[in-house]
Design a protein around this motif. Sequence first.
Motif, PDB file in Angstrom:
ATOM      1  N   GLU A  30       0.845  -1.269  -0.226  1.00 52.86           N
ATOM      2  CA  GLU A  30       0.013   0.061  -0.202  1.00 52.86           C
ATOM      3  C   GLU A  30       0.764   1.138   0.041  1.00 52.86           C
ATOM      4  N   ALA A  31       0.494   2.320  -0.839  1.00 52.21           N
ATOM      5  CA  ALA A  31       1.262   3.548  -0.787  1.00 52.21           C
ATOM      6  C   ALA A  31       1.128   4.238   0.462  1.00 52.21           C
ATOM      7  N   ALA A  32       2.056   4.786   0.877  1.00 57.33           N
ATOM      8  CA  ALA A  32       2.141   5.806   2.158  1.00 57.33           C
ATOM      9  C   ALA A  32       1.414   6.986   1.783  1.00 57.33           C
ATOM     10  N   ASP A  33       0.893   7.554   2.860  1.00 55.84           N
ATOM     11  CA  ASP A  33      -0.031   8.763   2.739  1.00 55.84           C
ATOM     12  C   ASP A  33       0.491   9.779   2.066  1.00 55.84           C
ATOM     13  N   ASP A  34       1.576  10.152   1.792  1.00 52.58           N
ATOM     14  CA  ASP A  34       2.326  11.166   1.369  1.00 52.58           C
ATOM     15  C   ASP A  34       3.215  10.556  -0.104  1.00 52.58           C
ATOM     16  N   ALA A  35       2.864   9.510  -0.567  1.00 53.59           N
ATOM     17  CA  ALA A  35       3.639   8.950  -1.519  1.00 53.59           C
ATOM     18  C   ALA A  35       3.672   9.692  -2.741  1.00 53.59           C
ATOM     19  N   ASN A  36       2.542  10.511  -2.944  1.00 57.72           N
ATOM     20  CA  ASN A  36       2.644  11.095  -4.563  1.00 57.72           C
ATOM     21  C   ASN A  36       3.536  12.626  -4.190  1.00 57.72           C
ATOM     22  N   ASN A  37       4.174  13.023  -2.990  1.00 59.99           N
ATOM     23  CA  ASN A  37       5.204  13.849  -2.889  1.00 59.99           C
ATOM     24  C   ASN A  37       6.066  13.712  -4.116  1.00 59.99           C
ATOM     25  N   PRO A  38       6.674  14.788  -4.832  1.00 54.13           N
ATOM     26  CA  PRO A  38       7.544  14.690  -5.847  1.00 54.13           C
ATOM     27  C   PRO A  38       8.791  14.261  -5.142  1.00 54.13           C
ATOM     28  N   GLU A  39       9.109  14.589  -4.130  1.00 52.31           N
ATOM     29  CA  GLU A  39      10.551  14.002  -3.443  1.00 52.31           C
ATOM     30  C   GLU A  39      10.447  12.300  -3.635  1.00 52.31           C
ATOM     31  N   CYS A  40       9.486  11.701  -3.251  1.00 53.49           N
ATOM     32  CA  CYS A  40       9.295  10.416  -3.302  1.00 53.49           C
ATOM     33  C   CYS A  40       9.618   9.878  -4.765  1.00 53.49           C
ATOM     34  N   ALA A  41       9.215  10.656  -5.735  1.00 53.00           N
ATOM     35  CA  ALA A  41       9.610  10.179  -7.006  1.00 53.00           C
ATOM     36  C   ALA A  41      11.252  10.389  -7.167  1.00 53.00           C
ATOM     37  N   GLU A  42      11.800  11.356  -6.881  1.00 49.90           N
ATOM     38  CA  GLU A  42      13.235  11.436  -6.742  1.00 49.90           C
ATOM     39  C   GLU A  42      13.900  10.025  -6.266  1.00 49.90           C
ATOM     40  N   VAL A  43      13.364   9.626  -5.175  1.00 54.25           N
ATOM     41  CA  VAL A  43      13.952   8.484  -4.488  1.00 54.25           C
ATOM     42  C   VAL A  43      13.690   7.253  -5.259  1.00 54.25           C
ATOM     43  N   THR A  44      12.420   7.224  -5.630  1.00 52.99           N
ATOM     44  CA  THR A  44      11.916   5.969  -6.394  1.00 52.99           C
ATOM     45  C   THR A  44      13.122   5.589  -7.786  1.00 52.99           C
ATOM     46  N   VAL A  45      13.264   6.548  -8.275  1.00 50.74           N
ATOM     47  CA  VAL A  45      13.741   6.455  -9.610  1.00 50.74           C
ATOM     48  C   VAL A  45      15.338   6.180  -9.446  1.00 50.74           C
ATOM     49  N   ARG A  46      15.790   6.238  -7.933  1.00 52.28           N
ATOM     50  CA  ARG A  46      17.144   6.046  -7.739  1.00 52.28           C
ATOM     51  C   ARG A  46      17.278   4.853  -6.936  1.00 52.28           C
ATOM     52  N   LEU A  47      16.131   3.839  -6.832  1.00 52.50           N
ATOM     53  CA  LEU A  47      16.250   2.631  -5.918  1.00 52.50           C
ATOM     54  C   LEU A  47      17.592   1.713  -6.821  1.00 52.50           C
ATOM     55  N   PRO A  48      18.226   1.169  -5.784  1.00 51.23           N
ATOM     56  CA  PRO A  48      19.279   0.111  -6.568  1.00 51.23           C
ATOM     57  C   PRO A  48      18.303  -1.281  -6.927  1.00 51.23           C
ATOM     58  N   ASP A  49      18.984  -1.842  -8.148  1.00 49.64           N
ATOM     59  CA  ASP A  49      18.430  -3.127  -8.666  1.00 49.64           C
ATOM     60  C   ASP A  49      18.685  -4.234  -7.833  1.00 49.64           C
ATOM     61  N   VAL A  50      19.793  -3.999  -6.678  1.00 49.67           N
ATOM     62  CA  VAL A  50      19.917  -5.082  -5.585  1.00 49.67           C
ATOM     63  C   VAL A  50      20.301  -4.309  -4.349  1.00 49.67           C
ATOM     64  N   VAL A  51      19.755  -4.932  -3.318  1.00 52.27           N
ATOM     65  CA  VAL A  51      20.099  -4.628  -2.124  1.00 52.27           C
ATOM     66  C   VAL A  51      20.222  -5.774  -1.051  1.00 52.27           C
ATOM     67  N   ALA A  52      21.478  -5.544  -0.713  1.00 55.99           N
ATOM     68  CA  ALA A  52      21.975  -6.892   0.284  1.00 55.99           C
ATOM     69  C   ALA A  52      22.083  -7.960  -0.425  1.00 55.99           C
ATOM     70  N   GLU A  53      22.555  -7.839  -1.693  1.00 52.63           N
ATOM     71  CA  GLU A  53      22.608  -9.160  -2.613  1.00 52.63           C
ATOM     72  C   GLU A  53      21.368  -9.634  -2.976  1.00 52.63           C
ATOM     73  N   LEU A  54      20.236  -8.978  -2.641  1.00 56.13           N
ATOM     74  CA  LEU A  54      18.698  -9.448  -3.007  1.00 56.13           C
ATOM     75  C   LEU A  54      18.254  -8.649  -4.144  1.00 56.13           C
ATOM     76  N   PRO A  55      17.608  -9.220  -5.486  1.00 56.92           N
ATOM     77  CA  PRO A  55      17.247  -8.629  -6.197  1.00 56.92           C
ATOM     78  C   PRO A  55      16.042  -7.935  -6.123  1.00 56.92           C
TER      79      PRO A  55
END
Length: 163
Positions: A30-55
Amino acid sequence: MSPIRALLAATLAVAATFTLAGCSSGVALEAADDANNPECAEVTVRLPDVVAELPERTTDAQATGAWGDPASVLLHCGVAVPGPTTEQCQSVNGVDWIIDDTDAPTYRFTTFGRTPAVEVVLDGDAVASSTVLADLAPSVSVLPVTGACTALGDAELPIPTDG
């Protein structure tokens, strides 16, 4: 149908079965209450393909991320910004996180001093929190800084007066 076409069709069917079996399904969040904040889009587009060796896994909610199969790391951007707290606060690669271990080995980390706030929930039996937070720091560090963790010794406490 000719024998060659039948063989080709059977080969494609087997290949499709193996391809689909190798794909993991998306993670329902479920999306968080402020998920449509433009700053969240900046985070989302930068999320890595792998975290702690997990895809990375696909998610079905705005400003979210998931890694591992089964998902061992979940991220939500746009959660409530925490106020002052006495909870443990830790800085990892320039990002401050409030640590909630009340459901250990499931741990909840919420950014402190960043707006909007990001929450990461992880399975401590599957991944190391320090690795997860270090891998996510470059993505989360784009959020505006509004404060920082302080130690109790760093805080100025009022001096009681008799009067």
